[in-house]
Each structure stands twice: as structure tokens, then as C-alpha cells.
Design a protein around this motif. Structure first.
Motif, PDB file in Angstrom:
ATOM      1  N   ALA A  16       0.676  -1.428  -0.002  1.00  0.00           N
ATOM      2  CA  ALA A  16       0.046   0.501   0.205  1.00  0.00           C
ATOM      3  C   ALA A  16       0.985   1.081   0.207  1.00  0.00           C
ATOM      4  CB  ALA A  16      -1.327  -0.014   1.778  1.00  0.00           C
ATOM      5  N   GLU A  17       1.918   1.149   0.977  1.00  0.00           N
ATOM      6  CA  GLU A  17       2.691   3.141   0.695  1.00  0.00           C
ATOM      7  C   GLU A  17       3.069   2.269  -0.459  1.00  0.00           C
ATOM      8  OE1 GLU A  17       6.670   4.181   3.932  1.00  0.00           O
ATOM      9  OE2 GLU A  17       5.383   2.982   4.045  1.00  0.00           O
ATOM     10  N   LEU A  18       3.935   2.132  -1.196  1.00  0.00           N
ATOM     11  CA  LEU A  18       4.816   1.669  -1.951  1.00  0.00           C
ATOM     12  C   LEU A  18       3.729   2.358  -3.702  1.00  0.00           C
ATOM     13  CD1 LEU A  18       7.250  -1.755  -2.291  1.00  0.00           C
ATOM     14  CD2 LEU A  18       7.721   0.936  -2.948  1.00  0.00           C
ATOM     15  N   ASN A  19       2.406   2.170  -3.583  1.00  0.00           N
ATOM     16  CA  ASN A  19       1.046   2.233  -4.049  1.00  0.00           C
ATOM     17  C   ASN A  19       1.440   3.456  -4.188  1.00  0.00           C
ATOM     18  OD1 ASN A  19       0.622   0.159  -5.898  1.00  0.00           O
ATOM     19  ND2 ASN A  19      -0.547  -1.085  -4.367  1.00  0.00           N
ATOM     20  N   LYS A  20       0.914   3.605  -3.155  1.00  0.00           N
ATOM     21  CA  LYS A  20       0.728   5.543  -2.944  1.00  0.00           C
ATOM     22  C   LYS A  20       2.011   6.625  -3.188  1.00  0.00           C
ATOM     23  CE  LYS A  20      -0.142   8.074   1.747  1.00  0.00           C
ATOM     24  NZ  LYS A  20       0.388   8.888   2.161  1.00  0.00           N
ATOM     25  N   ALA A  21       3.391   5.536  -2.636  1.00  0.00           N
ATOM     26  CA  ALA A  21       4.114   6.875  -3.595  1.00  0.00           C
ATOM     27  C   ALA A  21       4.293   6.433  -5.269  1.00  0.00           C
ATOM     28  CB  ALA A  21       5.651   6.031  -3.099  1.00  0.00           C
ATOM     29  N   VAL A  22       4.069   5.518  -5.637  1.00  0.00           N
ATOM     30  CA  VAL A  22       3.751   5.653  -7.017  1.00  0.00           C
ATOM     31  C   VAL A  22       2.517   6.625  -7.101  1.00  0.00           C
ATOM     32  CG1 VAL A  22       3.492   4.085  -9.045  1.00  0.00           C
ATOM     33  CG2 VAL A  22       5.064   3.303  -7.896  1.00  0.00           C
ATOM     34  N   GLN A  23       1.322   6.203  -7.218  1.00  0.00           N
ATOM     35  CA  GLN A  23       0.826   6.878  -7.745  1.00  0.00           C
ATOM     36  C   GLN A  23       0.917   8.626  -7.508  1.00  0.00           C
ATOM     37  OE1 GLN A  23      -2.897   4.710  -6.377  1.00  0.00           O
ATOM     38  NE2 GLN A  23      -2.724   3.612  -7.167  1.00  0.00           N
TER      39      GLN A  23
END
Length: 100
Positions: A46-53
């Protein structure tokens, strides 16, 4: 992939190694550990997805004062962010003071 025969074999070996008293306790601990690992994986994902988006922060346009100073020093202002202009102004001042 592990088949039914392999699962039965692993269960029998575990029962022989740990005994009928300790085996349920170990299985519970293994389940808790698995749940913690899955939770950590979901959190990281979730943290990686948030950073990418998350959109890239736009660079701050130069303030009128900074733009005016840059123009007076002969530095082009077009398409440059305030940080870049401040760096160029600093470099111009440093190079002029070094020549004196």
C-alpha cells in the motif's frame, strides 16, 4: 505445488517430532507469524502504491522579486523554477565577486 500426499507426510513427521501436545501450539504460532508477514506485505504494498501514484510535486514558479533580480542580472527567467533561479543568481554573484 504440494499435493495431498506431501501434506499428509509433513503432518505425520510434525506429529512425530513435536508430539500431540505441542503441535497445536506450534501451528497456532505459525498461523500468527503468517498473519503478521501478510499484514506487513500489505502495508508495504500500500505504501509503495501510494508513493507511485502520488503526483510529482510541481516546481514552485519564481516570485516576482526573484524574477526581477534575475532579469537585472541578465539571467533568463523563462521556464525556470524559483530554486533554479536562486541557484543561478548565487552562482552569478559568486563568480562576479571572485573576479574583483
Amino acid at each position: 505445488m504440494v499435493g495431498f500426499d506431501e501434506i499428509i507426510f509433513i503432518a505425520i513427521v510434525a506429529l512425530l517430532l513435536f508430539g500431540p501436545d505441542k503441535l497445536p501450539e506450534y501451528i497456532r504460532e505459525l498461523g500468527r507469524l503468517y498473519a503478521e508477514v501478510k499484514k506487513a506485505q500489505r502495508d508495504l504494498e500500500a505504501e509503495l502504491n501510494k508513493a507511485v501514484q502520488e503526483p510529482v510535486k510541481a516546481q514552485k514558479p519564481p516570485s516576482p522579486t526573484v524574477a526581477e533580480i534575475a532579469r537585472k542580472m541578465g539571467i533568463s527567467v523563462e521556464g525556470k523554477a524559483e530554486d533554479q533561479l536562486l541557484k543561478e543568481i548565487d552562482e552569478a554573484i559568486t563568480s562576479k565577486s571572485g573576479k574583483v
